[in-house]
Write an enzyme that holds these catalytic residues in place. Structure first.
Site, mmCIF file in Angstrom:
data_model
loop_
_atom_site.group_PDB
_atom_site.id
_atom_site.type_symbol
_atom_site.label_atom_id
_atom_site.label_comp_id
_atom_site.label_asym_id
_atom_site.label_seq_id
_atom_site.Cartn_x
_atom_site.Cartn_y
_atom_site.Cartn_z
ATOM 1 N N TYR A 1 14.196 6.049 25.619
ATOM 2 C CA TYR A 1 13.659 5.773 24.687
ATOM 3 C C TYR A 1 14.777 5.422 23.477
ATOM 4 O O TYR A 1 14.787 4.272 22.901
ATOM 5 C CB TYR A 1 12.500 6.682 23.993
ATOM 6 C CG TYR A 1 11.893 5.967 22.720
ATOM 7 C CD1 TYR A 1 10.908 5.301 22.799
ATOM 8 C CD2 TYR A 1 12.378 6.550 21.412
ATOM 9 C CE1 TYR A 1 10.207 4.648 21.582
ATOM 10 C CE2 TYR A 1 11.670 5.772 20.304
ATOM 11 C CZ TYR A 1 10.840 5.023 20.316
ATOM 12 O OH TYR A 1 9.945 4.710 19.050
ATOM 13 N N SER B 1 14.126 2.157 15.682
ATOM 14 C CA SER B 1 13.665 3.641 15.680
ATOM 15 C C SER B 1 14.703 4.207 14.862
ATOM 16 O O SER B 1 15.753 3.753 15.115
ATOM 17 C CB SER B 1 13.045 4.096 16.598
ATOM 18 O OG SER B 1 12.973 5.534 16.724
HETATM 19 P P1 NDP Z 1 1.410 2.634 20.205
HETATM 20 O O1 NDP Z 1 1.698 3.618 21.537
HETATM 21 O O2 NDP Z 1 0.297 3.398 19.385
HETATM 22 O O3 NDP Z 1 1.144 1.360 20.620
HETATM 23 C C1 NDP Z 1 2.094 0.644 21.654
HETATM 24 C C2 NDP Z 1 1.426 -0.582 21.851
HETATM 25 O O4 NDP Z 1 2.248 -1.119 22.919
HETATM 26 C C3 NDP Z 1 0.044 -0.420 22.540
HETATM 27 O O5 NDP Z 1 -0.672 -1.563 22.094
HETATM 28 C C4 NDP Z 1 0.434 -0.570 24.025
HETATM 29 O O6 NDP Z 1 -0.604 -1.050 24.638
HETATM 30 C C5 NDP Z 1 1.357 -1.459 24.051
HETATM 31 N N1 NDP Z 1 2.344 -1.289 25.058
HETATM 32 C C6 NDP Z 1 2.767 -0.369 25.858
HETATM 33 N N2 NDP Z 1 3.167 -0.859 27.001
HETATM 34 C C7 NDP Z 1 2.884 -1.946 27.151
HETATM 35 C C8 NDP Z 1 3.080 -2.828 28.487
HETATM 36 N N3 NDP Z 1 3.937 -2.577 29.404
HETATM 37 N N4 NDP Z 1 2.827 -4.111 28.081
HETATM 38 C C9 NDP Z 1 2.146 -4.702 27.079
HETATM 39 N N5 NDP Z 1 2.197 -3.932 26.016
HETATM 40 C C10 NDP Z 1 2.270 -2.632 26.197
HETATM 41 O O7 NDP Z 1 2.890 2.994 19.407
HETATM 42 P P2 NDP Z 1 3.281 2.615 17.903
HETATM 43 O O8 NDP Z 1 2.102 1.738 17.285
HETATM 44 O O9 NDP Z 1 3.606 4.037 17.458
HETATM 45 O O10 NDP Z 1 4.650 1.892 18.262
HETATM 46 C C11 NDP Z 1 4.813 0.542 18.001
HETATM 47 C C12 NDP Z 1 6.428 0.311 18.006
HETATM 48 O O11 NDP Z 1 6.868 1.268 16.804
HETATM 49 C C13 NDP Z 1 7.005 0.701 19.181
HETATM 50 O O12 NDP Z 1 8.046 -0.218 19.604
HETATM 51 C C14 NDP Z 1 7.607 2.101 18.868
HETATM 52 O O13 NDP Z 1 8.843 2.451 19.580
HETATM 53 C C15 NDP Z 1 7.945 1.998 17.180
HETATM 54 N N6 NDP Z 1 8.159 2.988 16.615
HETATM 55 C C16 NDP Z 1 7.010 3.887 16.272
HETATM 56 C C17 NDP Z 1 7.043 4.970 15.240
HETATM 57 C C18 NDP Z 1 6.208 5.829 15.041
HETATM 58 O O14 NDP Z 1 6.212 6.829 14.111
HETATM 59 N N7 NDP Z 1 4.829 5.496 15.355
HETATM 60 C C19 NDP Z 1 8.398 5.357 14.586
HETATM 61 C C20 NDP Z 1 9.585 4.467 15.161
HETATM 62 C C21 NDP Z 1 9.471 3.539 16.018
HETATM 63 P P3 NDP Z 1 -2.074 -0.205 25.260
HETATM 64 O O15 NDP Z 1 -2.767 -0.186 23.898
HETATM 65 O O16 NDP Z 1 -2.452 -1.111 26.232
HETATM 66 O O17 NDP Z 1 -1.568 1.083 25.641
#
Ligand code: NDP
Length: 254
Positions: A172, A159
């Site tokens: 984070y 990120s």
């Molecule tokens: P979301 O919150 O939309 O999705 C996150 C996913 O991770 C969900 O499917 C969630 O599951 C899963 N998850 C969370 N905790 C756990 C756990 N304990 N065990 C298993 N699965 C888990 O996030 P994004 O799609 O936005 O983010 C994806 C990645 O991109 C992350 O690493 C984030 O830090 C990074 N990122 C995102 C940005 C953005 O603008 N969106 C910018 C920079 C980085 P569930 O569906 O069950 O909640």
């Protein structure tokens, strides 16, 4: 290696990931869901890992109904899973496929948007487990099956706050700095040794639940959708990025 701009606009062959087995964490929602769909469309066998079974089953159905290669579902809560669980996963992958060609560490949690002075210890511990420790443990356990691939790509998710610290991003931001460090360290250790490469991808501002949680006042339609940032993911998971190792790459300009 392609330039940053070429990676953002990358367009691979339609069957770019044919014969590849790729595991994606957090595959049920947001960027992970788009990545799983894009990999399946590019011909990969996708292992859908995540904690909410209903979301994984819905994506499974979507992939099967589209006539793509049947995926596997791997229910896992990264907060509670242990090294033994990942060892068992490695055995299952070895017995089923004999190798693993791609591992996308996508799942993460946001934690509190609050000053570090006030940051809660329990949130800190949970976040570092999900965003860092689980990813280290899973990669370490799966390394032997990754080494059985003739071109394996491990992709961690970074990120902007993992490169330049910013106020109120708490654990984070610290976790994403750790990801950058893990990629540099592991990348240096693997460099020139075998067929496994390790890189980080920074998705940039993307229209997901996490982004809305972090920026509730933002208009989501101003943001790229997860599907729009997939070119860089496909490049880094596919054969055209062979030799790219220990790098941190942006999926969009924002
Ligand atoms: P979301 O919150 O939309 O999705 C996150 C996913 O991770 C969900 O499917 C969630 O599951 C899963 N998850 C969370 N905790 C756990 C756990 N304990 N065990 C298993 N699965 C888990 O996030 P994004 O799609 O936005 O983010 C994806 C990645 O991109 C992350 O690493 C984030 O830090 C990074 N990122 C995102 C940005 C953005 O603008 N969106 C910018 C920079 C980085 P569930 O569906 O069950 O909640």
């Amino acid at each position: 290696m392609l330039t940053a701009e070429e990676i953002i606009n990358y367009s691979g062959e339609p069957d770019l990931l044919k014969d590849r087995v790729i595991l994606i964490t957090g595959a049920g929602d947001g960027i992970g869901k788009a990545a799983a769909w894009a990999c399946a469309q590019a011909g990969a066998t996708v292992i859908l890992a995540g904690r909410t079974l209903a979301k994984l089953e819905q994506l499974y159905d979507q992939i099967v109904q589209a006539g793509l290669i049947e995926p596997l579902i791997y229910p896992v809560d990264l907060e509670g899973a242990t090294s033994e669980d990942y060892d068992q996963l490695a055995v299952t992958l070895d017995q089923t496929f004999g190798r693993l060609d791609g591992l996308l560490h996508n799942a993460a949690i946001l934690g509190q948007r609050t000053p570090l002075n006030n940051y809660r210890q329990d949130v800190w511990d949970r976040l570092l487990k999900v965003n860092v420790t689980a990813q280290f443990q899973m990669t370490q356990a799966l390394m032997p099956v990754l080494e059985k691939s003739n071109d394996a790509s491990v992709l961690f998710t970074s990120s902007g706050v993992g490169k330049v610290g910013r106020a109120f991003w708490g654990a984070y931001a610290v976790s994403k700095f750790a990801i950058e460090g893990m990629v540099q360290t592991w990348g240096a250790e693997l460099d020139g040794l075998g067929t496994v490469r390790v890189n980080a991808i920074d998705p940039g501002a993307t229209r997901t639940n996490m982004r809305a949680q972090a920026f509730p006042a933002e208009n989501p339609t101003d943001l790229k959708t997860p599907a729009e940032i997939m070119p860089a993911y496909l490049y880094l998971l596919g054969p055209d990025s062979r030799g790219v190792n220990g790098r941190s790459i942006k999926a969009q300009n924002r």
